[in-house]
Design an enzyme around this catalytic site. Structure first.
Site, short mmCIF file in Angstrom:
data_model
loop_
_atom_site.label_atom_id
_atom_site.label_comp_id
_atom_site.label_asym_id
_atom_site.label_seq_id
_atom_site.Cartn_x
_atom_site.Cartn_y
_atom_site.Cartn_z
CG ASP A 275 31.60 -1.12 -4.17
OD1 ASP A 275 32.54 -0.85 -4.93
OD2 ASP A 275 30.45 -0.66 -4.33
CG ASP B 45 34.33 3.29 -6.11
OD1 ASP B 45 34.04 3.47 -7.30
OD2 ASP B 45 33.78 2.44 -5.39
#
Length: 207
Positions: free
Chosen positions: A137, A157
């Site tokens: 991330d 995401d």
């Protein structure tokens, strides 16, 4: 001249299996490639767990690895998310092959599948090992979570969240996977009453 019914018009515009499959596969591949490429750039160029301002507090880069779900929930149960994502990907493939004939459904499911595969690739291929890999991330938008611990996310995401909203909207408006649209019970009753009222007037008198 005969009028084309809504049903025949819908069938005429429906995709065949090959076209639906091609749309889903191409979009999934594009999203997967974009996700993995941006993660590669993040791993190559960003310092680990140090904020890098991109646009003030609106957008920051913050490289980290997430062994759990959003907000790092269930960090010690990485394999659960791998199984769930694998099942979700298989369901989308199954629906594409057997039922999806709608262009909008093919687009939504293709983008959703690409997002799922992006994070699934991390779970399967990245450290610390097969099936328990940590998701990379690196995107942080603090203004979206004022007063809360920020959620760091990635390209996959974004597609997962937005396309899940898209799925919910398609279901709410009654758009079926084959492209037809489900009408409410009140509309069907009204049409039935109208047909019943018209039928005596249009029937031929008996001799």
């Amino acid at each position: 001249m005969t009028e084309q019914t809504p049903q025949s018009s819908t069938l005429h515009k429906a995709l065949n299996r090959a076209a639906a499959g091609a749309i889903v596969a191409i979009l999934a591949a594009v999203v997967l490639a974009a996700d993995q490429f941006t993660k590669h750039l993040a791993l190559t160029n960003l310092p680990y767990q140090q904020p890098v301002a991109v646009w003030g507090d609106a957008l920051q880069f913050y490289l980290t690895r997430n062994p759990g779900a959003a907000f790092s929930l269930l960090e010690g149960q990485t394999w659960i998310f791998t199984v769930v994502m694998s099942i979700a990907a298989l369901v989308i493939v199954f629906l594409t092959v057997t039922r999806v004939r709608s262009r909008v459904w093919a687009i939504v499911l293709g983008l959703l599948l690409g997002g799922i595969l992006g994070n699934l690739a991390d779970r399967v291929l990245r450290e610390p090992g097969f099936f328990v890999g940590q998701v990379v991330d690196f995107i942080n938008t603090p203004w979206m979570w004022p007063g809360m611990n920020p959620a760091i996310y990635n390209v996959a995401d974004m597609f997962i969240v937005t396309m899940m909203i898209g799925v919910a909207l398609l279901v709410l408006i009654g758009r079926r996977l084959d492209g037809t649209r489900e009408r409410g019970a009140s509309v069907r009753r009204a049409e039935a009453d109208t047909d019943a009222a018209i039928a005596p007037a249009t029937s031929e008198p008996e001799h």
